[in-house]
Design a protein around this motif. Structure first.
Motif, PDB file in Angstrom:
ATOM      1  N   VAL A 112      -4.122  33.244  -1.851  1.00  0.00           N
ATOM      2  CA  VAL A 112      -2.792  33.675  -1.469  1.00  0.00           C
ATOM      3  C   VAL A 112      -2.969  33.770  -0.138  1.00  0.00           C
ATOM      4  N   ALA A 113      -2.248  33.522   1.129  1.00  0.00           N
ATOM      5  CA  ALA A 113      -2.269  32.623   2.048  1.00  0.00           C
ATOM      6  C   ALA A 113      -1.775  34.190   2.717  1.00  0.00           C
ATOM      7  N   VAL A 114      -2.440  34.371   4.010  1.00  0.00           N
ATOM      8  CA  VAL A 114      -2.396  35.643   4.989  1.00  0.00           C
ATOM      9  C   VAL A 114      -2.232  35.310   6.083  1.00  0.00           C
ATOM     10  N   ASP A 115      -1.643  36.449   7.414  1.00  0.00           N
ATOM     11  CA  ASP A 115      -1.413  36.544   8.657  1.00  0.00           C
ATOM     12  C   ASP A 115      -2.248  37.129   9.168  1.00  0.00           C
ATOM     13  N   ASP A 116      -2.284  37.412  10.788  1.00  0.00           N
ATOM     14  CA  ASP A 116      -2.909  38.575  11.245  1.00  0.00           C
ATOM     15  C   ASP A 116      -3.439  39.907  10.835  1.00  0.00           C
ATOM     16  N   ASN A 117      -2.291  40.075  10.850  1.00  0.00           N
ATOM     17  CA  ASN A 117      -2.415  41.474   9.730  1.00  0.00           C
ATOM     18  C   ASN A 117      -2.615  41.487   8.107  1.00  0.00           C
ATOM     19  N   ARG A 118      -3.086  40.491   8.156  1.00  0.00           N
ATOM     20  CA  ARG A 118      -3.178  40.447   6.620  1.00  0.00           C
ATOM     21  C   ARG A 118      -2.041  40.666   5.223  1.00  0.00           C
ATOM     22  N   GLU A 119      -0.885  40.153   5.779  1.00  0.00           N
ATOM     23  CA  GLU A 119       0.085  40.388   4.745  1.00  0.00           C
ATOM     24  C   GLU A 119       0.534  38.814   4.380  1.00  0.00           C
ATOM     25  N   PRO A 120       0.987  38.706   3.197  1.00  0.00           N
ATOM     26  CA  PRO A 120       1.165  37.065   2.481  1.00  0.00           C
ATOM     27  C   PRO A 120       2.018  36.790   3.490  1.00  0.00           C
ATOM     28  N   MET A 121       1.718  35.138   3.182  1.00  0.00           N
ATOM     29  CA  MET A 121       2.636  34.745   4.256  1.00  0.00           C
ATOM     30  C   MET A 121       2.993  32.896   3.409  1.00  0.00           C
ATOM     31  N   PRO A 122       4.088  32.262   3.424  1.00  0.00           N
ATOM     32  CA  PRO A 122       4.772  31.079   2.878  1.00  0.00           C
ATOM     33  C   PRO A 122       3.741  30.222   3.309  1.00  0.00           C
ATOM     34  N   VAL A 123       3.636  29.655   2.048  1.00  0.00           N
ATOM     35  CA  VAL A 123       2.934  28.490   2.312  1.00  0.00           C
ATOM     36  C   VAL A 123       3.357  26.542   2.119  1.00  0.00           C
ATOM     37  N   THR A 124       3.206  25.363   1.695  1.00  0.00           N
ATOM     38  CA  THR A 124       3.621  24.286   2.155  1.00  0.00           C
ATOM     39  C   THR A 124       4.090  23.938   0.653  1.00  0.00           C
ATOM     40  N   THR A 125       4.648  23.150   0.582  1.00  0.00           N
ATOM     41  CA  THR A 125       4.659  22.102  -0.427  1.00  0.00           C
ATOM     42  C   THR A 125       3.688  21.459  -0.679  1.00  0.00           C
ATOM     43  N   LEU A 126       3.434  20.999  -2.444  1.00  0.00           N
ATOM     44  CA  LEU A 126       2.140  20.816  -2.902  1.00  0.00           C
ATOM     45  C   LEU A 126       2.899  19.454  -2.944  1.00  0.00           C
ATOM     46  N   GLU A 127       2.078  17.639  -2.443  1.00  0.00           N
ATOM     47  CA  GLU A 127       2.431  16.746  -2.741  1.00  0.00           C
ATOM     48  C   GLU A 127       1.017  15.828  -3.607  1.00  0.00           C
ATOM     49  N   CYS A 128       1.949  15.429  -4.392  1.00  0.00           N
ATOM     50  CA  CYS A 128       0.825  13.888  -5.563  1.00  0.00           C
ATOM     51  C   CYS A 128       1.175  13.045  -5.220  1.00  0.00           C
ATOM     52  N   SER A 129       1.134  12.086  -4.253  1.00  0.00           N
ATOM     53  CA  SER A 129       1.577  11.063  -4.333  1.00  0.00           C
ATOM     54  C   SER A 129       0.447   9.573  -4.616  1.00  0.00           C
ATOM     55  N   SER A 130      -0.258  10.250  -5.038  1.00  0.00           N
ATOM     56  CA  SER A 130      -1.627   8.887  -5.935  1.00  0.00           C
ATOM     57  C   SER A 130      -1.746   8.929  -7.054  1.00  0.00           C
ATOM     58  N   GLU A 131      -1.958   8.501  -7.548  1.00  0.00           N
ATOM     59  CA  GLU A 131      -1.829   7.881  -8.785  1.00  0.00           C
ATOM     60  C   GLU A 131      -3.535   9.089  -9.406  1.00  0.00           C
ATOM     61  N   GLU A 132      -4.852   8.709  -7.950  1.00  0.00           N
ATOM     62  CA  GLU A 132      -6.020  10.478  -8.256  1.00  0.00           C
ATOM     63  C   GLU A 132      -5.136  11.379  -8.598  1.00  0.00           C
ATOM     64  N   SER A 133      -4.274  11.373  -7.241  1.00  0.00           N
ATOM     65  CA  SER A 133      -3.373  13.343  -7.593  1.00  0.00           C
ATOM     66  C   SER A 133      -3.329  13.539  -8.594  1.00  0.00           C
ATOM     67  N   GLU A 134      -2.479  12.646  -9.450  1.00  0.00           N
ATOM     68  CA  GLU A 134      -1.005  13.161 -10.313  1.00  0.00           C
ATOM     69  C   GLU A 134      -2.586  12.884 -11.664  1.00  0.00           C
ATOM     70  N   GLN A 135      -3.455  12.874 -11.554  1.00  0.00           N
ATOM     71  CA  GLN A 135      -4.090  12.561 -12.099  1.00  0.00           C
ATOM     72  C   GLN A 135      -4.998  14.534 -12.486  1.00  0.00           C
ATOM     73  N   LEU A 136      -5.544  14.114 -11.466  1.00  0.00           N
ATOM     74  CA  LEU A 136      -6.062  15.794 -11.194  1.00  0.00           C
ATOM     75  C   LEU A 136      -6.024  16.287 -11.635  1.00  0.00           C
TER      76      LEU A 136
END
Length: 146
Positions: A112-136
């Motif tokens: 879980v991503a946390v801010d300076d107060n150790r509170e959960p914070m939103p994360v970015t989107t995961l992209e799979c734009s390569s064949e290697e990424s899609e396979q993994l």
């Protein structure tokens, strides 16, 4: 968005005598520590924020790593939620002289991503734009999301 390949961490730990159990192989607790550290680096690379371990799927130790040999670790983010990400983590016994590897562990760590107060914070989107990424990503889902 962050490309899956950019989250991949591949690292090694040399198993020293202080890292071993009574049988002269890597102590399970040390292996778990090294796995957690590699997975955290992957999660931090993905989120761009500090992350904390929230969950670990089963860890089965399939093969020992003798003192003096190397533990090879391979970690990458393969899925993301609102504040968390899933990291696939594989560990291998690697012979330092030949480089040959035997898989010892395969697991998913959730961070879980946390801010300076150790509170959960939103994360970015995961992209799979390569064949290697899609396979993994497909391999991780096949192994853990049955």
């Amino acid at each position: 968005m962050v490309e899956l390949r950019e989250t991949r961490i591949q690292t090694r730990q040399r198993v020293q005598p202080d890292d071993t159990n009574n049988y002269g192989s890597a102590h399970g607790g040390m292996v778990m520590l090294w796995m957690d550290e590699a997975a955290a680096m992957s999660a931090i690379r993905f989120t761009g924020e500090w992350c904390v371990t929230a969950h670990v799927d089963g860890i089965d130790f399939r093969a020992p790593v003798p003192s003096g040999d190397t533990l090879y670790l391979d970690a990458y983010v393969y899925d993301a939620g609102r504040t968390s990400c899933k990291v696939r983590l594989r560990a291998y016994h690697e012979d330092p002289k030949t480089g040959s590897r035997t898989e010892t562990t395969d697991s998913t760590f959730v961070f879980v991503a946390v801010d300076d107060n150790r509170e959960p914070m939103p994360v970015t989107t995961l992209e799979c734009s390569s064949e290697e990424s899609e396979q993994l990503r497909a391999e991780a889902f096949a192994a853990f999301e049955e």
